[in-house]
Design a protein around this motif. Structure first.
Motif, PDB file in Angstrom:
ATOM      1  N   ASP A  68       0.843  -1.195   0.000  1.00 43.18           N
ATOM      2  CA  ASP A  68       0.000   0.000   0.000  1.00 43.18           C
ATOM      3  C   ASP A  68       0.879   1.247   0.000  1.00 43.18           C
ATOM      4  OD1 ASP A  68      -1.685   2.136   0.646  1.00 43.18           O
ATOM      5  OD2 ASP A  68      -2.893   0.968   2.036  1.00 43.18           O
ATOM      6  N   VAL A  69       0.909   1.951  -1.124  1.00 41.08           N
ATOM      7  CA  VAL A  69       1.787   3.119  -1.249  1.00 41.08           C
ATOM      8  C   VAL A  69       1.436   4.180  -0.212  1.00 41.08           C
ATOM      9  CG1 VAL A  69       2.572   4.959  -2.780  1.00 41.08           C
ATOM     10  CG2 VAL A  69       2.124   2.685  -3.712  1.00 41.08           C
ATOM     11  N   THR A  70       0.154   4.412  -0.012  1.00 40.20           N
ATOM     12  CA  THR A  70      -0.270   5.423   0.965  1.00 40.20           C
ATOM     13  C   THR A  70       0.218   5.063   2.360  1.00 40.20           C
ATOM     14  OG1 THR A  70      -2.219   5.948  -0.356  1.00 40.20           O
ATOM     15  CG2 THR A  70      -2.258   6.624   1.951  1.00 40.20           C
ATOM     16  N   ALA A  71       0.122   3.785   2.708  1.00 39.53           N
ATOM     17  CA  ALA A  71       0.585   3.341   4.026  1.00 39.53           C
ATOM     18  C   ALA A  71       2.098   3.524   4.166  1.00 39.53           C
ATOM     19  CB  ALA A  71       0.203   1.883   4.252  1.00 39.53           C
ATOM     20  N   ILE A  72       2.839   3.224   3.100  1.00 38.19           N
ATOM     21  CA  ILE A  72       4.298   3.409   3.132  1.00 38.19           C
ATOM     22  C   ILE A  72       4.632   4.892   3.299  1.00 38.19           C
ATOM     23  CG2 ILE A  72       6.434   3.250   1.798  1.00 38.19           C
ATOM     24  CD1 ILE A  72       5.215   0.722   0.479  1.00 38.19           C
ATOM     25  N   GLU A  73       3.959   5.736   2.552  1.00 32.35           N
ATOM     26  CA  GLU A  73       4.219   7.175   2.647  1.00 32.35           C
ATOM     27  C   GLU A  73       3.913   7.698   4.049  1.00 32.35           C
ATOM     28  OE1 GLU A  73       3.457   8.484  -2.014  1.00 32.35           O
ATOM     29  OE2 GLU A  73       1.801   8.617  -0.552  1.00 32.35           O
ATOM     30  N   ARG A  74       2.855   7.191   4.653  1.00 32.78           N
ATOM     31  CA  ARG A  74       2.515   7.605   6.023  1.00 32.78           C
ATOM     32  C   ARG A  74       3.588   7.136   7.003  1.00 32.78           C
ATOM     33  NH1 ARG A  74      -2.051   5.358   6.191  1.00 32.78           N
ATOM     34  NH2 ARG A  74      -1.427   3.455   7.286  1.00 32.78           N
ATOM     35  N   MET A  75       4.026   5.890   6.849  1.00 33.12           N
ATOM     36  CA  MET A  75       5.065   5.374   7.730  1.00 33.12           C
ATOM     37  C   MET A  75       6.351   6.182   7.594  1.00 33.12           C
ATOM     38  SD  MET A  75       6.882   1.589   7.874  1.00 33.12           S
ATOM     39  CE  MET A  75       7.595   1.735   6.221  1.00 33.12           C
ATOM     40  N   MET A  76       6.757   6.458   6.369  1.00 31.51           N
ATOM     41  CA  MET A  76       8.001   7.196   6.167  1.00 31.51           C
ATOM     42  C   MET A  76       7.911   8.606   6.738  1.00 31.51           C
ATOM     43  SD  MET A  76       9.930   4.918   4.898  1.00 31.51           S
ATOM     44  CE  MET A  76      11.378   5.869   4.414  1.00 31.51           C
ATOM     45  N   ALA A  77       6.740   9.222   6.636  1.00 33.95           N
ATOM     46  CA  ALA A  77       6.546  10.549   7.229  1.00 33.95           C
ATOM     47  C   ALA A  77       6.620  10.467   8.752  1.00 33.95           C
ATOM     48  CB  ALA A  77       5.204  11.126   6.793  1.00 33.95           C
ATOM     49  N   ASP A  78       6.045   9.400   9.322  1.00 33.67           N
ATOM     50  CA  ASP A  78       6.089   9.222  10.776  1.00 33.67           C
ATOM     51  C   ASP A  78       7.525   8.995  11.255  1.00 33.67           C
ATOM     52  OD1 ASP A  78       3.355   9.517  10.911  1.00 33.67           O
ATOM     53  OD2 ASP A  78       2.927   7.365  11.078  1.00 33.67           O
ATOM     54  N   VAL A  79       8.284   8.207  10.495  1.00 32.38           N
ATOM     55  CA  VAL A  79       9.685   7.959  10.863  1.00 32.38           C
ATOM     56  C   VAL A  79      10.483   9.249  10.743  1.00 32.38           C
ATOM     57  CG1 VAL A  79      11.801   6.733  10.228  1.00 32.38           C
ATOM     58  CG2 VAL A  79       9.622   5.507  10.266  1.00 32.38           C
ATOM     59  N   GLU A  80      10.209  10.038   9.718  1.00 27.21           N
ATOM     60  CA  GLU A  80      10.903  11.316   9.554  1.00 27.21           C
ATOM     61  C   GLU A  80      10.603  12.234  10.731  1.00 27.21           C
ATOM     62  OE1 GLU A  80      13.529  13.950   7.966  1.00 27.21           O
ATOM     63  OE2 GLU A  80      13.165  11.886   7.321  1.00 27.21           O
ATOM     64  N   ALA A  81       9.346  12.256  11.166  1.00 26.55           N
ATOM     65  CA  ALA A  81       8.976  13.081  12.314  1.00 26.55           C
ATOM     66  C   ALA A  81       9.632  12.580  13.593  1.00 26.55           C
ATOM     67  CB  ALA A  81       7.453  13.097  12.473  1.00 26.55           C
ATOM     68  N   TRP A  82       9.929  11.296  13.640  1.00 28.51           N
ATOM     69  CA  TRP A  82      10.558  10.671  14.814  1.00 28.51           C
ATOM     70  C   TRP A  82      12.064  10.940  14.844  1.00 28.51           C
ATOM     71  CZ3 TRP A  82      12.738   5.322  15.707  1.00 28.51           C
ATOM     72  CH2 TRP A  82      12.736   4.972  17.064  1.00 28.51           C
ATOM     73  N   GLY A  83      12.611  11.410  13.742  1.00 29.43           N
ATOM     74  CA  GLY A  83      14.043  11.686  13.690  1.00 29.43           C
ATOM     75  C   GLY A  83      14.665  11.414  12.342  1.00 29.43           C
ATOM     76  N   GLY A  84      13.962  10.650  11.493  1.00 31.48           N
ATOM     77  CA  GLY A  84      14.449  10.387  10.144  1.00 31.48           C
ATOM     78  C   GLY A  84      15.330   9.167  10.067  1.00 31.48           C
ATOM     79  N   ALA A  85      15.216   8.444   8.964  1.00 36.55           N
ATOM     80  CA  ALA A  85      15.975   7.200   8.797  1.00 36.55           C
ATOM     81  C   ALA A  85      17.357   7.493   8.230  1.00 36.55           C
ATOM     82  CB  ALA A  85      15.219   6.249   7.870  1.00 36.55           C
ATOM     83  N   ASP A  86      18.374   7.394   9.084  1.00 32.52           N
ATOM     84  CA  ASP A  86      19.761   7.458   8.614  1.00 32.52           C
ATOM     85  C   ASP A  86      20.143   6.141   7.946  1.00 32.52           C
ATOM     86  OD1 ASP A  86      20.534  10.060   9.967  1.00 32.52           O
ATOM     87  OD2 ASP A  86      19.914   8.872  11.704  1.00 32.52           O
TER      88      ASP A  86
END
Length: 267
Positions: A68-86
Motif C-alpha cells: 500500500d503506497v499510501t501506508a508506506i508514505e505515512r510510515m516514512m513521514a512518521d519515521v521522519e517526524a521521529w528523527g528520520g531514517a539514517d
C-alpha cells in the motif's frame, strides 16, 4: 566496533527472522530502531522489547502494509517526524512457490508489491533526506534469487532481480553525496542463501515429507542441492554484515550485492 549512536534505523519486516536479527545488531551499536512488520500488538511489543534489550536507546513500532503506497508514505513521514531514517534496511518480503502455469495474477501482484515496489517507495522517500544529511545507508535484503534462478519461483526471482538492479541505479545516483568525513550515502544488497527463517519453512516441510517428515533430512537435502557448504546461515550472521555496511569504513562500498550463500552463486 561500529558506533551508531545518534543514528536512526528503519528495518522493515523486523518482528522476526533476518529483520529482527539486523535490528538487534544495529541496536547493539547504539542505533534507535524503527521496528516494522505486519504483527499483532503482542508480537510488535515483543519485538520492540527484544530490540531494546539488545541496546537500542529507543525502539518504536511502525505499521504499514508494504503493498500500500499510501501506508508506506505515512510510515516514512512518521519515521521522519521521529528523527528520520539514517539507515534503511528493506527486509520485508513474501514468497510462494508454484510453477508459472499454477500462479495467478493476485500472487504475482502481492509478491512484486511487497518485495520490489515496497523497496522502491521507501528508497525514493528516504534517500533524498539522507543526501541532505550527508550520511545514509540503504541495505536491501535481496536473495541468491536476485542473482540466479530456481524453478517454481518466478515472481520471487523477478522481484529480487529487480531489487538488485534498482539498488545499483540508486547507488549511482547518490554515490557523490556526502563525504568521507560525513560517511556518504551508500546502497547495497545482501543476498542470503538458505537461512533459518520462517520464509523457507514451506519448502523445508515439502522436502521433509519426502523423508517421512524428518525436518533435518529435508534441510540436508535442500542444502545438498544448492549450497556447497551444506550449512545454513543464522539470521545473526546477516545482521553482522549489515552492521559492517553501516560503518564509516564502508563509505566506498556501494552498488554491490554480497552473497551469504555457502558458495551457491559461485557455481
Amino acid at each position: 566496533m561500529t558506533d551508531l549512536s545518534g543514528k536512526t534505523a528503519l528495518v522493515t519486516g523486523s518482528v522476526q527472522g533476518i529483520g529482527l536479527a539486523v535490528a538487534k545488531a544495529l541496536a547493539g551499536a547504539g542505533a534507535r530502531v524503527a521496528v516494522h512488520g505486519l504483527a499483532t500488538p503482542e508480537q510488535a511489543d515483543a519485538a520492540v522489547a527484544e530490540i531494546s534489550e539488545a541496546g537500542a536507546p529507543e525502539a518504536r513500532f511502525f505499521d504499514a502494509d508494504m503493498r500500500d503506497v499510501t501506508a508506506i508514505e505515512r510510515m516514512m513521514a512518521d519515521v521522519e517526524a521521529w528523527g528520520g531514517a539514517d539507515i534503511l534496511v528493506n527486509n520485508a518480503g513474501i514468497q510462494k512457490t508454484a510453477s508459472l502455469k499454477e500462479l495467478d495474477a493476485s500472487t504475482w501482484d502481492a509478491i512484486i508489491g511487497v518485495n520490489l515496489s515496497g523497496v522502491f517507495h521507501t528508497m525514493r522517500l528516504a534517500l533524498p533526506k539522507m543526501a541532505d544529511r550527508g550520511f545514509g545507508r540503504v541495505i536491501n535484503i535481496a536473495s541468491v534469487h536476485g542473482l540466479v534462478a530456481s524453478v517454481n519461483k518466478a515472481p520471487y526471482v523477478a522481484s529480487k532481480f529487480g531489487v538488485v538492479g534498482m539498488s545499483k541505479v540508486a547507488a549511482l545516483e547518490f554515490a557523490a553525496e556526502g563525504s568521507k568525513a560525513s560517511g556518504g550515502v551508500t546502497v547495497n544488497c545482501i543476498a542470503p542463501g538458505w537461512t533459518e527463517t520462517a520464509i523457507i519453512e514451506p519448502q523445508v516441510a515439502a522436502r521433509a515429507a519426502l523423508f517421512g517428515g524428518d525436518r533435518d533430512k529435508g534441510i540436508a537435502d535442500l542444502l545438498k542441492e544448492k549450497q556447497p557448504s551444506q550449512r545454513t546461515s543464522d539470521p545473526s550472521e546477516i545482521g553482522a554484515l549489515a552492521l559492517w555496511l553501516c560503518a564509516p569504513v564502508a563509505h566506498n562500498v556501494t552498488g554491490v550485492t554480497i552473497p551469504v550463500d555457502g558458495g551457491w552463486t559461485a557455481q
